[in-house]
Scaffold this active site. Sequence first.
Site, PDB file in Angstrom:
ATOM      1  N   LYS A  53      61.411  59.194  35.196  1.00  0.00           N
ATOM      2  CA  LYS A  53      60.880  58.359  36.271  1.00  0.00           C
ATOM      3  C   LYS A  53      60.086  57.187  35.721  1.00  0.00           C
ATOM      4  CE  LYS A  53      60.134  62.077  39.639  1.00  0.00           C
ATOM      5  NZ  LYS A  53      59.175  63.128  40.024  1.00  0.00           N
ATOM      6  N   LYS A 112      52.138  60.712  26.796  1.00  0.00           N
ATOM      7  CA  LYS A 112      51.477  59.947  27.851  1.00  0.00           C
ATOM      8  C   LYS A 112      50.177  59.321  27.370  1.00  0.00           C
ATOM      9  CE  LYS A 112      53.682  62.177  31.754  1.00  0.00           C
ATOM     10  NZ  LYS A 112      53.604  63.132  32.852  1.00  0.00           N
ATOM     11  N   LYS A 134      65.371  61.242  27.240  1.00  0.00           N
ATOM     12  CA  LYS A 134      65.668  61.884  28.528  1.00  0.00           C
ATOM     13  C   LYS A 134      65.563  60.873  29.679  1.00  0.00           C
ATOM     14  CE  LYS A 134      61.113  63.452  29.898  1.00  0.00           C
ATOM     15  NZ  LYS A 134      60.154  64.466  30.256  1.00  0.00           N
TER      16      LYS A 134
HETATM   17  P1  AMP Z   1      58.917  65.655  37.223  1.00  0.00           P
HETATM   18  O1  AMP Z   1      59.739  64.520  37.715  1.00  0.00           O
HETATM   19  O2  AMP Z   1      58.374  65.391  35.859  1.00  0.00           O
HETATM   20  O3  AMP Z   1      57.912  66.159  38.202  1.00  0.00           O
HETATM   21  O4  AMP Z   1      59.983  66.849  37.016  1.00  0.00           O
HETATM   22  C1  AMP Z   1      60.449  67.695  38.051  1.00  0.00           C
HETATM   23  C2  AMP Z   1      61.498  68.645  37.489  1.00  0.00           C
HETATM   24  O5  AMP Z   1      62.647  67.929  37.003  1.00  0.00           O
HETATM   25  C3  AMP Z   1      61.002  69.483  36.294  1.00  0.00           C
HETATM   26  O6  AMP Z   1      61.518  70.805  36.407  1.00  0.00           O
HETATM   27  C4  AMP Z   1      61.591  68.788  35.098  1.00  0.00           C
HETATM   28  O7  AMP Z   1      61.793  69.655  34.003  1.00  0.00           O
HETATM   29  C5  AMP Z   1      62.934  68.306  35.653  1.00  0.00           C
HETATM   30  N1  AMP Z   1      63.417  67.124  34.925  1.00  0.00           N
HETATM   31  C6  AMP Z   1      62.772  65.930  34.800  1.00  0.00           C
HETATM   32  N2  AMP Z   1      63.512  65.061  34.054  1.00  0.00           N
HETATM   33  C7  AMP Z   1      64.649  65.727  33.705  1.00  0.00           C
HETATM   34  C8  AMP Z   1      65.817  65.374  32.939  1.00  0.00           C
HETATM   35  N3  AMP Z   1      65.971  64.154  32.409  1.00  0.00           N
HETATM   36  N4  AMP Z   1      66.786  66.311  32.790  1.00  0.00           N
HETATM   37  C9  AMP Z   1      66.648  67.551  33.347  1.00  0.00           C
HETATM   38  N5  AMP Z   1      65.575  67.949  34.064  1.00  0.00           N
HETATM   39  C10 AMP Z   1      64.587  67.052  34.258  1.00  0.00           C
END
Ligand code: AMP
Length: 325
Positions: free
Chosen positions: A196, A113, A193
Amino acid sequence: MTENRLFSGIQPTGEIHLGNYIGALRNWVSMQEEYEAIYCVVDLHALTAPQGPAELREATIRTAKALLAVGIDPDRSLLYVQSHVPQHAELAWILGTLASMGHLSRMIQYKEKSEKGGQNLGLFAYPVLQAADILIHRVHVVPVGDDQSQHLELTRELAERFNTRFGEIFPVPATITPKIGARVMSLKDPTAKMSKSDPDPKSRIDITDSADLIRKKIRSAVTDSGIGVRYDTEDKPGISNLLDITAAMSGRAIDELVAEYADLQYGSFKDAVADAVIDGLEPFRSAYSAMTDDYVRDVMASSAERAIDSAAASLAGIREAVGLS
Ligand code: AMP
Ligand code: TRP
């Protein structure tokens, strides 16, 4: 104290995508049965990347609504907004005095980031606030996707360091990642991966996407130029990602799917993948569209009250242990 408390969080930024759903949310729902679960929309974390106040407010409600619509049950679990419970930020300060600069500067998410610009102290301290989220509730397990493993290691290190210096206050929490789908990959680049922050919306499926849009995005997913549906993450990362997604959404084993789809053309295989995703998300879509913002606000308010009770009691013990009077 019971040994079955659980915490996890999600940032209110952008839309919730299939990676969030498969890697985290659907497990949060099933784990409510077994654990005393606490879920949090982490708006203080979201402030580390610039977004406008109206946008953040709207994303906070939308994210909480999505969690309720996937099946987080507010009668059973806590579901609140991080900034409504000020004890998170106070504990983050205390833990920050135990965190090493070297360790924080090795965090992959921080490096990624900050390379994209927008370095700030909050981004650097982000994993310390995450540790505070978890430790304030003295939980035992944290269900997350793969990308959070490094942050969870830091959390354990901070818990142990605190306990050594000030007495056994914190359980050292375990990370739980799902067997399938801990890292759902981008539809446009199966070596990255699903995220968002990817500027290409076709790289991900948002869980609020219509059935038509889901089908279009899956049809345009990058695969290889070969033939044959096989699970091979080296040679066929795109196909393997679609198999992971299908297995997670349908509850069927990869082997069984490969046996059924082995001889399909990629186009027909992708249609089967789209069917599994569309069917799997249907209950969510109808619950989400039926839910009002007022209902979501009520749940957030009453959950925050209960979370404050528990966090304030926990923080009193921590303050005492470190000598804050
Ligand atoms: P965030 O959107 O970064 O707040 O992530 C929320 C949850 O989703 C966290 O537990 C992340 O580890 C999981 N997560 C985010 N992106 C992925 C992905 N591409 N595959 C699996 N888990 C994900
Ligand atoms: N950093 C997590 C993410 O980006 C979100 C998060 C904040 C979190 N605090 C947490 C996850 C505590 C688990 C536990 O996905």
